[in-house]
Design a protein around this motif. Structure first.
Motif, short mmCIF file in Angstrom:
data_model
loop_
_atom_site.label_atom_id
_atom_site.label_comp_id
_atom_site.label_asym_id
_atom_site.label_seq_id
_atom_site.Cartn_x
_atom_site.Cartn_y
_atom_site.Cartn_z
N LYS A 1 0.85 -1.18 0.00
CA LYS A 1 0.00 0.00 0.00
C LYS A 1 0.89 1.24 0.00
O LYS A 1 1.56 1.55 0.98
CB LYS A 1 -0.91 0.00 1.23
CG LYS A 1 -1.96 -1.10 1.23
CD LYS A 1 -3.02 -0.86 0.16
CE LYS A 1 -4.14 -1.88 0.26
NZ LYS A 1 -5.22 -1.61 -0.74
N LEU A 2 0.88 1.96 -1.12
CA LEU A 2 1.78 3.08 -1.33
C LEU A 2 1.23 4.37 -0.74
O LEU A 2 0.03 4.66 -0.81
CB LEU A 2 2.04 3.28 -2.82
CG LEU A 2 2.76 2.14 -3.56
CD1 LEU A 2 2.73 2.38 -5.05
CD2 LEU A 2 4.20 2.03 -3.07
N ASP A 3 2.13 5.16 -0.18
CA ASP A 3 1.82 6.49 0.30
C ASP A 3 1.30 7.32 -0.88
O ASP A 3 1.95 7.39 -1.93
CB ASP A 3 3.11 7.12 0.85
CG ASP A 3 2.90 8.49 1.47
OD1 ASP A 3 1.91 9.16 1.13
OD2 ASP A 3 3.77 8.90 2.26
N ALA B 1 5.79 2.94 1.51
CA ALA B 1 4.66 2.02 1.47
C ALA B 1 4.58 1.18 2.74
O ALA B 1 5.58 0.97 3.44
CB ALA B 1 4.78 1.08 0.26
N TRP B 2 3.37 0.70 3.03
CA TRP B 2 3.17 -0.40 3.94
C TRP B 2 3.46 -1.68 3.17
O TRP B 2 3.08 -1.81 2.00
CB TRP B 2 1.73 -0.42 4.45
CG TRP B 2 1.35 0.74 5.30
CD1 TRP B 2 0.78 1.92 4.89
CD2 TRP B 2 1.49 0.84 6.72
NE1 TRP B 2 0.56 2.75 5.94
CE2 TRP B 2 0.98 2.11 7.10
CE3 TRP B 2 1.98 -0.01 7.71
CZ2 TRP B 2 0.96 2.54 8.42
CZ3 TRP B 2 1.96 0.42 9.03
CH2 TRP B 2 1.46 1.66 9.38
N PHE B 3 4.11 -2.62 3.84
CA PHE B 3 4.55 -3.84 3.14
C PHE B 3 4.25 -5.08 3.97
O PHE B 3 4.43 -5.10 5.20
CB PHE B 3 6.05 -3.78 2.87
CG PHE B 3 6.63 -5.05 2.31
CD1 PHE B 3 6.63 -5.28 0.94
CD2 PHE B 3 7.12 -6.04 3.15
CE1 PHE B 3 7.14 -6.46 0.42
CE2 PHE B 3 7.63 -7.22 2.65
CZ PHE B 3 7.64 -7.44 1.28
N GLY B 4 3.80 -6.11 3.29
CA GLY B 4 3.64 -7.43 3.89
C GLY B 4 3.51 -8.45 2.79
O GLY B 4 3.53 -8.12 1.60
N LEU B 5 3.38 -9.70 3.16
CA LEU B 5 3.12 -10.76 2.20
C LEU B 5 1.61 -10.96 2.09
O LEU B 5 0.88 -10.85 3.08
CB LEU B 5 3.82 -12.05 2.62
CG LEU B 5 5.35 -11.98 2.58
CD1 LEU B 5 5.97 -13.20 3.23
CD2 LEU B 5 5.85 -11.84 1.13
N ALA B 6 1.14 -11.26 0.88
CA ALA B 6 -0.29 -11.30 0.62
C ALA B 6 -1.00 -12.37 1.44
O ALA B 6 -2.19 -12.21 1.77
CB ALA B 6 -0.54 -11.53 -0.88
N ASP B 7 -0.30 -13.45 1.78
CA ASP B 7 -0.96 -14.52 2.54
C ASP B 7 -0.92 -14.27 4.05
O ASP B 7 -1.33 -15.12 4.84
CB ASP B 7 -0.35 -15.88 2.22
CG ASP B 7 1.15 -15.98 2.49
OD1 ASP B 7 1.68 -15.09 3.18
OD2 ASP B 7 1.77 -16.95 2.03
#
Length: 277
Positions: A163-165, A184-190
């Motif tokens: 999710k980008l600023d 950005a907020w970052f994580g793995l989709a699962d």
């Protein structure tokens, strides 16, 4: 259901099979490609996993990689070598090889890394660094909110929670800010939580800062050094990347990765090539 560390798509796709001591086989997944090449952070995690199996210490502390030729999805071989072992740190090197169309073995990436145990470090922080000012996750934008970021494969975006600023997505609207910034907020989709190995992916998973400088197309990494500073807490990460200097067709990207407790857990610098004109 959230995937667990060790049982997620990232873990399966970075898993290496030991053929013999220091030699590992892997089938590089097409799911981590951008344009036509395999993402550099994913490759770093693959070699990082092989080195974790080779060395007596579990966690990457510093990893420096030179990207020699673009890697393609498909079979690859990783060869590792222990350079030195000590009480708190061990150092090793690793290279990933594939075969070209003529059947010749080609080295794709070469890494020199030092490993330790993050769990044994003193919990003493003295820093002037501050987390990046990113709006709440629900006010940021993901790949699903706009056009494809590049021509060609964007398969990696399907495996990420990104999710980008809004302040750094002008490029997607045809109005780049001219600033070399990406957040950005970052994580793995699962839903798998971050660990030291996935931090090697996080530093190279955002769109390149070159997009906000008004440039388009592939921005291949030449060299990337990552410092892992702490084991990340559960929850989404915040990633901030800046470029201060583009010259001679090359730019640097300095990245910081912050966890949900506002702790700086990783830093990196990479040199990348850009296409001008």
């Amino acid at each position: 259901m959230r995937a667990l560390i060790g049982d997620s798509e990232f873990d399966r796709d970075t898993a290496v099979t030991r053929r013999e001591p220091g030699v590992y086989d892997i089938d590089l997944s097409a799911g981590w490609t951008i344009i036509s090449a395999v993402n550099g952070g994913y490759l770093l995690a693959v070699l990082g996993r092989a080195l974790a199996d080779t060395l007596p210490h579990p966690d990457p502390f510093t990893v420096s990689a030179h990207y020699l030729t673009a890697s393609q999805p498909g079979p690859a071989v990783v060869r590792t070598e222990t350079v030195r072992t000590g009480r708190t740190l061990s150092t090793g090197q690793a290279s990933l090889f594939q075969f070209d169309d003529e059947g010749n073995e080609v080295e794709r990436i070469r890494v020199l890394a030092s490993y330790g145990d993050l769990g044994t470090l003193p919990d003493d922080v003295r820093t002037t660094a501050t987390p990046p000012p990113i709006p709440p996750l629900e006010r940021c934008f993901g790949p699903e909110d706009g056009p494809a970021p590049v021509d060609g494969s964007s398969a990696i975006t399907e495996r990420l929670m990104l999710k980008l600023d809004p302040a750094t997505v002008g490029w997607a609207l045809g109005a780049p800010s001219g600033k070399g910034e990406m957040r950005a907020w970052f994580g793995l989709a699962d839903g798998r939580d971050a660990d030291p190995l996935s931090l090697l992916l996080a530093v190279d998973a955002l769109p390149p800062t070159a997009f906000e400088l008004g440039l388009k197309g592939w921005v291949p990494t030449v060299e990337l050094t990552v410092h892992v500073r702490h084991r990340p807490a559960p929850g989404p990460l915040r990633v901030s990347i800046t470029t201060r200097n583009l010259a001679g067709g090359f730019l640097e990207e300095d990245a910081e990765v912050w966890d949900s407790t506002d702790r700086l857990v990783a830093q990196s610098r990479q040199l990348a090539r850009v296409r001008l004109g």
